[in-house]
Scaffold this motif. Sequence first.
Motif, mmCIF file in Angstrom:
data_model
loop_
_atom_site.group_PDB
_atom_site.id
_atom_site.type_symbol
_atom_site.label_atom_id
_atom_site.label_comp_id
_atom_site.label_asym_id
_atom_site.label_seq_id
_atom_site.Cartn_x
_atom_site.Cartn_y
_atom_site.Cartn_z
ATOM 1 N N ASN A 117 -4.743 3.648 2.470
ATOM 2 C CA ASN A 117 -5.523 2.904 1.495
ATOM 3 C C ASN A 117 -6.700 2.254 2.224
ATOM 4 O OD1 ASN A 117 -6.429 0.712 -0.282
ATOM 5 N ND2 ASN A 117 -4.584 1.138 -1.470
ATOM 6 N N ARG A 147 -6.757 3.719 -5.727
ATOM 7 C CA ARG A 147 -6.701 3.805 -4.264
ATOM 8 C C ARG A 147 -7.852 4.669 -3.775
ATOM 9 N NH1 ARG A 147 -2.267 5.603 0.348
ATOM 10 N NH2 ARG A 147 -3.604 7.148 1.325
ATOM 11 N N TYR A 154 0.815 -1.218 0.000
ATOM 12 C CA TYR A 154 0.000 0.000 0.000
ATOM 13 C C TYR A 154 0.847 1.266 0.000
ATOM 14 C CZ TYR A 154 -3.599 -3.373 1.325
ATOM 15 O OH TYR A 154 -4.441 -4.465 1.351
#
Length: 237
Positions: free
Chosen positions: A152, A184, A57
């Motif tokens: 995220n 995202r 992420y």
Amino acid sequence: MSDARMLGEELTGWTPPPRPAFDALEGQWTRLERLSADTHAASLFRAYSGYDALWDYMPNGPFSSATQYHRWAREAEASADPLHFAIQNQETGRWGGTCALLRIAPEAGSVELGYIALAPELQRTRTSTEAFLLLIEWAFEAGYRRFEWKCNALNMPSRRAAQRLGLSYEGTFRQAQVVKGRNRDTAWFAAIDSEWPALREAYRAWLRPENFDEEGRQRERLGDLTSLVRAASDPAL
């Protein structure tokens, strides 16, 4: 019909806080230092090695070699925003993570914590938690009005961590970014200065040495101590 205008609260006497200028912060189990490629990169790369999922992420990583990570750390240490820090477990002396203050906006009294990368040895430990608490404390004691955490929306460990720290869920921004070629959605959390006195007391209670057993396990959970402070909880948790 009244034509009175609705205006925000006037901030009488408020002045913008300083930008972070400290090189280190230290707690009971944790030391934060401004990231230095020459000082920290080799140790951090060893701690991260073999755990590529840490970067799923993140906008940076994974790193295929110590040289590649050193190059990133060299660029990161030159940045004033994000302002990167290395995290040391003072009980072991090892460097096992990084984080950063970013979107530093003294004119608005707002600052964000992000770029959090923790090696497995620091995940879900009092060392990493204390690192975050040190930065939250610094921000509010310096005069910031708002401390943010964004992640995220698929990153559930990060969402749990934000709520555990007492930061309130403020919503999810859909299709907020494209990171590494993927969509995202971004979940937003924050605490504000009026909540700081209660958060500070919760942090102090959690940090008491007697709150941990001989194995370092918490007796009273931080999330329980901060639960009454949060203005809103994350519905996904």
